[in-house]
Enzyme design. Structure first.
Site, PDB file in Angstrom:
ATOM      1  N   CYS A  86      46.162  20.162  56.655  1.00  0.00           N
ATOM      2  CA  CYS A  86      46.944  21.996  56.238  1.00  0.00           C
ATOM      3  C   CYS A  86      46.623  22.633  57.368  1.00  0.00           C
ATOM      4  O   CYS A  86      47.757  22.982  57.854  1.00  0.00           O
ATOM      5  CB  CYS A  86      45.228  22.442  55.412  1.00  0.00           C
ATOM      6  SG  CYS A  86      46.455  24.318  54.185  1.00  0.00           S
ATOM      7  N   HIS A 118      45.544  18.151  50.413  1.00  0.00           N
ATOM      8  CA  HIS A 118      44.626  18.459  50.070  1.00  0.00           C
ATOM      9  C   HIS A 118      43.481  16.909  49.628  1.00  0.00           C
ATOM     10  O   HIS A 118      43.711  16.865  48.947  1.00  0.00           O
ATOM     11  CB  HIS A 118      44.149  19.745  49.753  1.00  0.00           C
ATOM     12  CG  HIS A 118      43.339  20.473  50.258  1.00  0.00           C
ATOM     13  ND1 HIS A 118      42.668  20.827  51.398  1.00  0.00           N
ATOM     14  CD2 HIS A 118      44.721  21.625  50.883  1.00  0.00           C
ATOM     15  CE1 HIS A 118      43.109  22.193  52.024  1.00  0.00           C
ATOM     16  NE2 HIS A 118      44.537  22.567  51.424  1.00  0.00           N
ATOM     17  N   GLU A 122      41.015  15.621  49.943  1.00  0.00           N
ATOM     18  CA  GLU A 122      39.896  15.702  49.313  1.00  0.00           C
ATOM     19  C   GLU A 122      39.393  15.790  48.320  1.00  0.00           C
ATOM     20  O   GLU A 122      38.800  15.755  47.428  1.00  0.00           O
ATOM     21  CB  GLU A 122      39.187  16.516  50.327  1.00  0.00           C
ATOM     22  CG  GLU A 122      38.599  17.488  50.030  1.00  0.00           C
ATOM     23  CD  GLU A 122      40.270  18.276  50.204  1.00  0.00           C
ATOM     24  OE1 GLU A 122      40.452  19.885  50.441  1.00  0.00           O
ATOM     25  OE2 GLU A 122      41.095  18.037  51.006  1.00  0.00           O
TER      26      GLU A 122
END
Length: 396
Positions: free
Chosen positions: A287, A371, A373
């Site tokens: 990011c 992202h 995760e």
């Protein structure tokens, strides 16, 4: 619940449509959306964006990347599973407030610990329900993310001209460095790994490598994914010098997500990243960290018209030719035409062909805009953490 119509642009009668109104959203162009207050009483000003995710509202509201922003949820049923103390990404500042369509219903989930409204009140989040979120989302898609103010007053009294002036006076996210507002104050170690049903969060048992993570607004689940991949993580503040980072003798360096304009954060981050790249230590960015890596290489970033925020964004990985369903949250993007010759595009958005990942051809470094995760796929992109660890072991 009856939907409250927004006021027309040329409306000069700012009286609430009925006596039950307890909140209002005022945009910088003069639009007024009436509704019902959520969370803390008071007012907040920021950039009004929208998120299309159908789940994960608690993680979204606690994501430091949303600092300075008011989130409009396009999914109408927000709060229906309540909240819990585990599904948070930070304990510090995060989203300013939220805009939703329906009233928050009584929570119905075995993991619920507290109703969303009470949770928002305790965290100081200001929100409004009863808004025509379809109309607001369409407006943002056409015109871009505006400045806006949410005011929650249980007594139903609002000074609309003053709120409008506050929205117009807010400077906007372009040129704003917000990483310093959300970064940690002191270095700390992290060994908590990913969550499993019935056992909760785990703990790193056998570290494969030592990773230093530069915290520009890092999400906890990124740290958990690094630990689950075998990394013993030391988290350092955003303005930590390259010399202090190298003194920790890292095997790998991670550049975290975060809020604000990457060019503004880059004033102090870019020289540090360039020195770290010259050290030859493997590097991975997500990011804001992805954007800062691109800037350190000589690339450019730009403000997006409406941004990417949701949990259903398809991304092509050019290394495998596989499509991943990803979670995204960004209002700035790397200009792919600005990348230097020693960088190659590794991931691309299948929505609009914007750059979603890059790799250096002459150094062990890579980054992604999305992202990995998060769990929209649910784990389509978790391989990136293993790829990072493999890169570290290869260059040991």
């Amino acid at each position: 619940m009856t939907q409250i119509k927004s006021a027309p642009l040329d409306n000069t009668d700012y009286s609430p449509p009925h006596k039950d109104i307890t909140a209002v959203l005022v945009l910088e162009d003069g639009q007024v959306f009436w509704g019902y207050g959520i969370g803390k009483a008071g007012d907040v000003v920021g950039e009004v964006c929208f998120n299309t995710a159908m789940t994960g509202y608690q993680e979204i509201l606690t994501d430091p990347s949303y600092t300075g922003q008011i989130i409009t949820f396009t999914f109408p049923h927000i709060g229906n599973v309540g909240t819990n103390p585990e599904d948070i990404e930070t304990t510090g500042p995060a989203a300013l407030g939220m805009v939703i369509r329906e009233d928050i219903t009584s929570p119905s989930n075995f993991r619920n610990n507290q109703p969303l409204n009470d949770w928002c009140r305790e965290r100081g989040l200001v929100g409004i329900s009863g808004v025509d979120t379809r109309r607001l989302t369409r407006f943002i898609r056409i015109n871009g993310a505006p400045n806006g103010v949410i005011c929650h007053n249980p007594e139903g009294r609002f000074d609309i001209p003053a709120l409008l002036e506050k929205a117009r006076a807010w400077p906007g996210l372009k040129g704003m460095d917000l990483a310093l507002d959300v970064t940690c104050k002191e270095p700390y170690s992290w060994e908590e790994s990913c969550w499993s049903l019935g056992t909760g969060y785990g703990k790193l048992e056998q570290p494969r490598a030592h990773v230093v993570a530069v915290d520009y607004g890092i999400k906890r689940n990124i740290l958990r994914c690094l630990a689950s991949a075998g990394a013993r993580v030391t988290v350092v503040p955003a303005q930590t010098s390259a010399e202090d980072i190298l003194a920790l003798k890292p095997d790998g360096i991670f550049l975290s997500n975060g809020p604000g304009d990457p060019a503004a954060t880059g004033v102090y981050a870019i020289p540090v990243i360039r020195t770290l790249l010259d050290s030859g230590i493997p590097m991975f960015g997500i990011c804001l960290g992805h954007q800062l890596l691109a800037l350190a290489m000589g690339g450019k970033t730009e403000k997006m018209h409406q941004g990417h925020r949701g949990a259903n964004h398809p991304v092509m990985d050019y290394n495998t030719n596989k499509v991943e369903i990803t979670s995204m949250n960004h209002g700035f993007v790397v200009d792919k035409e600005s990348l230097p010759e020693n960088a190659r595009i590794s991931h691309i958005s299948l929505f609009d062909q914007t750059l979603c990942g890059l790799e250096l051809t002459d150094r062990p470094a890579f980054s992604v805009q999305h992202h990995p995760e998060a769990s929209p796929g649910p784990k389509d992109s978790h391989y990136l953490f293993d790829r990072f660890m493999e890169m570290i072991e290869k260059h040991a």
